[in-house]
Design a protein around this motif. Structure first.
Motif, PDB file in Angstrom:
ATOM      1  N   ALA A 299       0.823  -1.220   0.000  1.00  0.00           N
ATOM      2  CA  ALA A 299       0.000   0.000   0.000  1.00  0.00           C
ATOM      3  C   ALA A 299       0.854   1.267   0.000  1.00  0.00           C
ATOM      4  N   TYR A 300       2.188   1.121   0.117  1.00  0.00           N
ATOM      5  CA  TYR A 300       3.057   2.297   0.267  1.00  0.00           C
ATOM      6  C   TYR A 300       3.927   2.516  -0.973  1.00  0.00           C
ATOM      7  N   ASP A 301       4.186   3.797  -1.273  1.00  0.00           N
ATOM      8  CA  ASP A 301       5.057   4.150  -2.401  1.00  0.00           C
ATOM      9  C   ASP A 301       6.518   4.153  -1.995  1.00  0.00           C
ATOM     10  N   GLY A 302       6.783   4.226  -0.694  1.00  0.00           N
ATOM     11  CA  GLY A 302       8.164   4.239  -0.228  1.00  0.00           C
ATOM     12  C   GLY A 302       8.266   3.619   1.149  1.00  0.00           C
ATOM     13  N   LEU A 303       9.398   2.943   1.409  1.00  0.00           N
ATOM     14  CA  LEU A 303       9.622   2.294   2.698  1.00  0.00           C
ATOM     15  C   LEU A 303      10.945   2.790   3.278  1.00  0.00           C
ATOM     16  N   ILE A 304      10.892   3.279   4.499  1.00  0.00           N
ATOM     17  CA  ILE A 304      12.118   3.622   5.226  1.00  0.00           C
ATOM     18  C   ILE A 304      12.292   2.557   6.298  1.00  0.00           C
ATOM     19  N   LEU A 305      13.439   1.866   6.251  1.00  0.00           N
ATOM     20  CA  LEU A 305      13.692   0.728   7.135  1.00  0.00           C
ATOM     21  C   LEU A 305      14.555   1.177   8.311  1.00  0.00           C
ATOM     22  N   GLY A 306      14.198   0.747   9.523  1.00  0.00           N
ATOM     23  CA  GLY A 306      14.968   1.169  10.690  1.00  0.00           C
ATOM     24  C   GLY A 306      15.185   0.038  11.678  1.00  0.00           C
ATOM     25  N   SER A 307      16.440  -0.130  12.096  1.00  0.00           N
ATOM     26  CA  SER A 307      16.765  -1.196  13.063  1.00  0.00           C
ATOM     27  C   SER A 307      17.922  -0.733  13.931  1.00  0.00           C
ATOM     28  N   PRO A 308      17.962  -1.175  15.184  1.00  0.00           N
ATOM     29  CA  PRO A 308      19.210  -0.980  15.931  1.00  0.00           C
ATOM     30  C   PRO A 308      20.292  -1.866  15.318  1.00  0.00           C
ATOM     31  N   THR A 309      21.541  -1.493  15.510  1.00  0.00           N
ATOM     32  CA  THR A 309      22.632  -2.388  15.110  1.00  0.00           C
ATOM     33  C   THR A 309      22.911  -3.340  16.257  1.00  0.00           C
ATOM     34  N   TYR A 310      22.788  -4.611  15.962  1.00  0.00           N
ATOM     35  CA  TYR A 310      23.105  -5.673  16.922  1.00  0.00           C
ATOM     36  C   TYR A 310      24.241  -6.506  16.333  1.00  0.00           C
ATOM     37  N   LEU A 311      25.358  -6.509  16.994  1.00  0.00           N
ATOM     38  CA  LEU A 311      26.503  -7.315  16.533  1.00  0.00           C
ATOM     39  C   LEU A 311      26.785  -7.096  15.051  1.00  0.00           C
ATOM     40  N   GLY A 312      26.735  -5.834  14.651  1.00  0.00           N
ATOM     41  CA  GLY A 312      27.085  -5.466  13.288  1.00  0.00           C
ATOM     42  C   GLY A 312      26.038  -5.795  12.244  1.00  0.00           C
ATOM     43  N   GLY A 313      24.810  -5.995  12.634  1.00  0.00           N
ATOM     44  CA  GLY A 313      23.768  -6.259  11.645  1.00  0.00           C
ATOM     45  C   GLY A 313      22.417  -5.811  12.171  1.00  0.00           C
TER      46      GLY A 313
ATOM     47  N   PRO B  15      30.408   5.068  18.359  1.00  0.00           N
ATOM     48  CA  PRO B  15      30.458   6.039  17.251  1.00  0.00           C
ATOM     49  C   PRO B  15      30.409   5.353  15.880  1.00  0.00           C
ATOM     50  N   ALA B  16      31.177   4.294  15.708  1.00  0.00           N
ATOM     51  CA  ALA B  16      31.086   3.511  14.463  1.00  0.00           C
ATOM     52  C   ALA B  16      30.158   2.327  14.735  1.00  0.00           C
ATOM     53  N   GLY B  17      30.612   1.403  15.566  1.00  0.00           N
ATOM     54  CA  GLY B  17      29.749   0.306  16.001  1.00  0.00           C
ATOM     55  C   GLY B  17      29.316  -0.634  14.888  1.00  0.00           C
ATOM     56  N   ASP B  18      29.985  -0.541  13.710  1.00  0.00           N
ATOM     57  CA  ASP B  18      29.629  -1.365  12.545  1.00  0.00           C
ATOM     58  C   ASP B  18      28.209  -1.094  12.031  1.00  0.00           C
ATOM     59  N   LYS B  19      27.779   0.140  12.176  1.00  0.00           N
ATOM     60  CA  LYS B  19      26.456   0.525  11.662  1.00  0.00           C
ATOM     61  C   LYS B  19      26.359   0.357  10.142  1.00  0.00           C
ATOM     62  N   GLN B  20      27.503   0.520   9.448  1.00  0.00           N
ATOM     63  CA  GLN B  20      27.466   0.434   7.981  1.00  0.00           C
ATOM     64  C   GLN B  20      26.968  -0.935   7.511  1.00  0.00           C
ATOM     65  N   SER B  21      27.344  -1.991   8.253  1.00  0.00           N
ATOM     66  CA  SER B  21      26.902  -3.346   7.863  1.00  0.00           C
ATOM     67  C   SER B  21      25.384  -3.445   7.915  1.00  0.00           C
ATOM     68  N   THR B  22      24.786  -2.790   8.902  1.00  0.00           N
ATOM     69  CA  THR B  22      23.323  -2.817   9.042  1.00  0.00           C
ATOM     70  C   THR B  22      22.675  -2.133   7.841  1.00  0.00           C
ATOM     71  N   LEU B  23      23.217  -0.967   7.491  1.00  0.00           N
ATOM     72  CA  LEU B  23      22.661  -0.251   6.330  1.00  0.00           C
ATOM     73  C   LEU B  23      22.837  -1.066   5.059  1.00  0.00           C
ATOM     74  N   LEU B  24      23.983  -1.748   4.953  1.00  0.00           N
ATOM     75  CA  LEU B  24      24.222  -2.538   3.738  1.00  0.00           C
ATOM     76  C   LEU B  24      23.216  -3.682   3.615  1.00  0.00           C
ATOM     77  N   SER B  25      22.861  -4.308   4.742  1.00  0.00           N
ATOM     78  CA  SER B  25      21.900  -5.419   4.637  1.00  0.00           C
ATOM     79  C   SER B  25      20.529  -4.886   4.238  1.00  0.00           C
ATOM     80  N   MET B  26      20.180  -3.674   4.684  1.00  0.00           N
ATOM     81  CA  MET B  26      18.910  -3.058   4.252  1.00  0.00           C
ATOM     82  C   MET B  26      18.970  -2.703   2.768  1.00  0.00           C
ATOM     83  N   PHE B  27      20.137  -2.231   2.313  1.00  0.00           N
ATOM     84  CA  PHE B  27      20.316  -1.885   0.897  1.00  0.00           C
ATOM     85  C   PHE B  27      20.147  -3.131   0.016  1.00  0.00           C
TER      86      PHE B  27
END
Ligand SMILES: Cc1cc2nc3c(=O)[nH]c(=O)nc-3n(C[C@H](O)[C@H](O)[C@H](O)COP(=O)(O)O)c2cc1C
Length: 196
Positions: A50-64, A99-111
């Motif tokens: 039903a949506y034209d766009g999805l914004i995905l949000g998660s805490p980073t847990y163990l780099g994912g 500050p880093a916390g491997d957040k990039q890995s989480t974004l990559l899995s959403m990508f």
């Protein structure tokens, strides 16, 4: 145009940022924005259509992404088979304590999730404001993340855990996503009825 912010949050920090993203999105006229819990969407993934766009949000847990968010992702397998979400806009955000916390890995899995669904990825095009003299804690995109939104949660309640710059960035990110939706709507020609 309708967008959904689909998020998981165990202790409220990701939820707090989801609310800031929502607030930014709602500044854009003509865009309707909703907050959806990943746990609920895991039980009814078809509602995403039903949506034209999805914004995905998660805490980073163990780099994912967190377990509940991954369960939501896996529940969309049926939508993947028919590419039911193809062409929609997608973006991602994550919250973690370091500050880093491997957040990039989480974004990559959403990508990658969004790419597998044939969606179109929207980033976070904000120049870090500390480069132009804004104090670090108050600077938009102070963490320097363009592929999605990152926020750093201190060890405090969600209302006291974030630097003002991260809250500002979340609102700008939501607004940018909603404006991208608007641009997409303007660029999509209305289907012509064939003459009878
Ligand atoms: C199981 C677990 C794993 C975590 N892994 C990371 C991590 O890899 N990097 C990090 O910076 N913080 C990590 N954290 C901290 C969380 O990302 C942080 O507390 C976040 O604010 C939680 O979001 P929430 O309040 O929305 O649940 C972890 C926390 C838990 C419980």
């Amino acid at each position: 145009m309708k967008l959904a912010i689909v998020y998981h949050s165990a202790h409220g920090h990701t939820e707090y940022i989801a609310h800031q993203v929502l607030r930014g999105a709602m500044e854009v006229a003509g865009v309707e924005a909703h907050l959806l819990k990943a746990e609920d969407m895991a039980r009814a993934p078809g509602k995403l259509q039903a949506y034209d766009g999805l914004i995905l949000g998660s805490p980073t847990y163990l780099g994912g992404v967190s377990g509940p968010f991954k369960s939501f992702m896996d529940a969309t397998g049926g939508l993947w088979r028919t590419q039911a979400l193809k062409g929609r806009l997608a973006a991602g955000f994550t919250v973690s304590s370091l500050p880093a916390g491997d957040k990039q890995s989480t974004l990559l899995s959403m990508f990658v999730f969004s790419m597998q669904h044939g969606m179109v990825w929207v980033g976070n095009p904000i120049l870090p404001e500390q480069h132009s003299g804004v104090p670090y804690e108050h600077a938009a995109n102070r963490l320097g993340s363009w592929s999605g939104l990152m926020a750093q949660a201190g060890h405090a309640s969600p209302f006291d855990a974030f630097a003002p710059g991260d809250i500002k960035t979340a609102r700008m990110f939501g607004r940018h996503f909603a404006e991208s939706l608007q641009r997409m709507a303007a660029a999509t020609p209305v289907a012509q009825e064939s003459p009878t």
